[in-house]
Motif scaffolding. Structure first.
Motif, PDB file in Angstrom:
ATOM      1  N   UNK A 194     -10.242  -1.162   3.163  1.00 31.49           N
ATOM      2  CA  UNK A 194      -9.069  -2.273   3.331  1.00 31.49           C
ATOM      3  C   UNK A 194      -7.865  -2.035   2.372  1.00 31.49           C
ATOM      4  N   UNK A 195      -8.353  -1.107   1.329  1.00 30.56           N
ATOM      5  CA  UNK A 195      -7.173  -0.480   0.396  1.00 30.56           C
ATOM      6  C   UNK A 195      -6.225   0.368   1.215  1.00 30.56           C
ATOM      7  N   UNK A 196      -7.042   1.252   2.464  1.00 34.73           N
ATOM      8  CA  UNK A 196      -6.170   1.986   3.061  1.00 34.73           C
ATOM      9  C   UNK A 196      -5.249   1.254   3.890  1.00 34.73           C
ATOM     10  N   UNK A 197      -5.703   0.336   4.495  1.00 36.98           N
ATOM     11  CA  UNK A 197      -4.957  -0.438   5.443  1.00 36.98           C
ATOM     12  C   UNK A 197      -3.654  -1.308   4.638  1.00 36.98           C
ATOM     13  N   UNK A 198      -3.855  -1.652   3.509  1.00 41.62           N
ATOM     14  CA  UNK A 198      -2.777  -2.239   2.655  1.00 41.62           C
ATOM     15  C   UNK A 198      -1.803  -1.114   2.336  1.00 41.62           C
ATOM     16  N   UNK A 199      -2.212  -0.154   2.137  1.00 42.70           N
ATOM     17  CA  UNK A 199      -1.105   1.141   1.735  1.00 42.70           C
ATOM     18  C   UNK A 199      -0.520   1.443   3.129  1.00 42.70           C
ATOM     19  N   UNK A 200      -1.234   1.334   4.346  1.00 38.73           N
ATOM     20  CA  UNK A 200      -0.393   1.533   5.609  1.00 38.73           C
ATOM     21  C   UNK A 200       0.644   0.510   5.733  1.00 38.73           C
ATOM     22  N   UNK A 201       0.206  -0.923   5.428  1.00 41.88           N
ATOM     23  CA  UNK A 201       1.110  -2.047   5.425  1.00 41.88           C
ATOM     24  C   UNK A 201       2.433  -1.606   4.617  1.00 41.88           C
ATOM     25  N   UNK A 202       2.075  -1.327   3.373  1.00 42.79           N
ATOM     26  CA  UNK A 202       3.069  -0.853   2.516  1.00 42.79           C
ATOM     27  C   UNK A 202       4.215   0.207   2.853  1.00 42.79           C
ATOM     28  N   UNK A 203       3.540   1.334   3.670  1.00 37.73           N
ATOM     29  CA  UNK A 203       4.495   2.152   4.164  1.00 37.73           C
ATOM     30  C   UNK A 203       5.188   1.841   5.430  1.00 37.73           C
ATOM     31  N   UNK A 204       4.713   0.783   6.002  1.00 38.23           N
ATOM     32  CA  UNK A 204       5.763   0.224   7.146  1.00 38.23           C
ATOM     33  C   UNK A 204       6.602  -0.747   6.550  1.00 38.23           C
ATOM     34  N   UNK A 238       8.133  -3.971  11.506  1.00 40.05           N
ATOM     35  CA  UNK A 238       7.792  -5.234  10.889  1.00 40.05           C
ATOM     36  C   UNK A 238       6.477  -5.780  11.755  1.00 40.05           C
ATOM     37  N   UNK A 239       6.576  -5.677  12.961  1.00 37.49           N
ATOM     38  CA  UNK A 239       5.394  -6.294  13.467  1.00 37.49           C
ATOM     39  C   UNK A 239       4.061  -5.458  13.515  1.00 37.49           C
ATOM     40  N   UNK A 240       4.239  -3.731  13.550  1.00 39.08           N
ATOM     41  CA  UNK A 240       3.171  -3.226  12.976  1.00 39.08           C
ATOM     42  C   UNK A 240       2.352  -3.698  11.664  1.00 39.08           C
ATOM     43  N   UNK A 241       3.417  -3.963  10.556  1.00 40.23           N
ATOM     44  CA  UNK A 241       2.993  -4.460   9.316  1.00 40.23           C
ATOM     45  C   UNK A 241       2.141  -5.375   9.312  1.00 40.23           C
ATOM     46  N   UNK A 243      -1.613  -6.275   8.396  1.00 37.97           N
ATOM     47  CA  UNK A 243      -2.286  -7.463   7.791  1.00 37.97           C
ATOM     48  C   UNK A 243      -3.406  -8.178   8.238  1.00 37.97           C
ATOM     49  N   UNK A 244      -2.994  -8.607   9.563  1.00 29.75           N
ATOM     50  CA  UNK A 244      -4.131  -9.376  10.193  1.00 29.75           C
ATOM     51  C   UNK A 244      -5.559  -8.762  10.222  1.00 29.75           C
ATOM     52  N   UNK A 245      -5.367  -7.477  10.701  1.00 33.35           N
ATOM     53  CA  UNK A 245      -6.788  -6.789  10.681  1.00 33.35           C
ATOM     54  C   UNK A 245      -7.450  -6.605   9.367  1.00 33.35           C
ATOM     55  N   UNK A 246      -6.579  -6.439   8.296  1.00 35.01           N
ATOM     56  CA  UNK A 246      -7.397  -6.736   6.865  1.00 35.01           C
ATOM     57  C   UNK A 246      -7.904  -8.037   6.667  1.00 35.01           C
ATOM     58  N   UNK A 247      -7.099  -9.071   6.969  1.00 25.52           N
ATOM     59  CA  UNK A 247      -7.672 -10.252   6.660  1.00 25.52           C
ATOM     60  C   UNK A 247      -8.907 -10.985   7.433  1.00 25.52           C
ATOM     61  N   UNK A 248      -9.166 -10.007   8.592  1.00 24.85           N
ATOM     62  CA  UNK A 248     -10.200 -10.374   9.614  1.00 24.85           C
ATOM     63  C   UNK A 248     -11.665  -9.776   8.927  1.00 24.85           C
ATOM     64  N   UNK A 249     -11.419  -8.794   8.144  1.00 22.83           N
ATOM     65  CA  UNK A 249     -12.788  -8.147   7.585  1.00 22.83           C
ATOM     66  C   UNK A 249     -13.331  -9.186   6.688  1.00 22.83           C
ATOM     67  N   UNK A 251      -9.014   0.785  11.213  1.00 23.34           N
ATOM     68  CA  UNK A 251      -8.580   2.354  11.698  1.00 23.34           C
ATOM     69  C   UNK A 251      -7.205   2.135  12.504  1.00 23.34           C
ATOM     70  N   UNK A 252      -7.515   1.264  13.517  1.00 23.31           N
ATOM     71  CA  UNK A 252      -6.325   1.285  14.759  1.00 23.31           C
ATOM     72  C   UNK A 252      -4.910   0.621  14.080  1.00 23.31           C
ATOM     73  N   UNK A 253      -5.286  -0.339  13.224  1.00 24.07           N
ATOM     74  CA  UNK A 253      -4.294  -1.201  12.672  1.00 24.07           C
ATOM     75  C   UNK A 253      -3.413  -0.035  11.587  1.00 24.07           C
TER      76      UNK A 253
END
Length: 256
Positions: free
Chosen positions: A85-95, A115-118, A122-128, A150-152
């Protein structure tokens, strides 16, 4: 079921290893593209491009931690999920940083994609599920969540990298404020001039530097300014020659 105190199953270890591999590849692409672009960007945009690279590197590190935890930890899967989840949050910050690059560069074409990718990440992280819920989750269900994350994450990282390819060419030269070192070098050159001329020449030289399209061009022009400053100072200190007397003739009669 994955119980607390049990090791990861081989399938789950593989899923986290795959997660780390694809995310690290996407993060490396985004970081390299951002670092390459930052060198030729305006100061404000370059700062956010460097943020893109920094967050992408953080995403890669978090993904590696997720894989290592899944492989070596003898506890439950929750720790590896936290890193994922931290990985995805960093990816969100990247976008998000890529969106800021677009905004600072006045290039709106790729803004919505980043913006849509970010938001999707976020939605993928919240679903976990929460850490407590992971303890009672089946391996197959958990693998599905890891794949979604991973996909997100990869989508957010790839979109961030693509921002730099989709920006209008003029965006990287529209606003190009000289950096701190450049300003200091110009101030050094200006200090050689007579005091009365310093403000005018500082403004003129910095304006010229702001119009140059690449870092290399600016560096070359700064060296030219530094090498030419002593001669310019000598020229400005030379006394003006007296104006020649008016010549008599047709022009002189016309003034009477």
């Amino acid at each position: 079921m994955i119980r607390k105190g049990r090791r990861r199953t081989p399938d789950l270890e593989y899923e986290f290893t795959r997660f780390a591999g694809v995310v690290r590849a996407g993060a490396d692409r985004a970081a390299r593209r951002a670092e390459d672009a930052a060198a030729d960007m305006a100061a404000d945009s370059a700062m956010y491009a460097e943020d893109v690279a920094r967050h992408a590197r953080m995403a890669a590190d978090a993904a590696a931690n997720a894989a290592d935890t899944a492989k070596h930890a003898a506890t439950d899967a929750a720790s590896a999920v936290v890193y994922a989840k931290d990985t995805v949050r960093c990816a969100v910050a990247t976008a998000d940083a890529a969106v800021r690059v677009v905004y600072e560069s006045y290039s709106v074409r790729p803004m919505h994609a980043a913006a849509n990718a970010a938001n999707a990440a976020v939605n993928a992280t919240n679903a976990v599920p929460s850490r407590d819920a992971v303890h009672a989750m089946g391996a197959a269900e958990l693998r599905g969540h890891v794949r979604q994350m991973a996909t997100a994450a990869v989508a957010a990282l790839d979109t961030a990298a693509a921002v730099f390819d989709q920006m209008e060419p003029a965006a990287t030269v529209l606003v190009r404020r000289p950096g701190r070192v450049t300003v200091q070098l110009v101030e050094l050159a200006v200090a050689a001039l007579p005091a009365v001329h310093r403000a005018r020449y500082a403004e003129e030289w910095l304006s010229l530097l702001a119009e140059l399209p690449t870092h290399r061009a600016r560096a070359g022009h700064v060296l030219s300014i530094l090498s030419g400053a002593p001669r310019q100072a000598w020229t400005l200190r030379r006394p003006l020659k007296p104006a020649p007397p008016a010549r008599h003739g047709v022009a002189g009669r016309a003034l009477k």
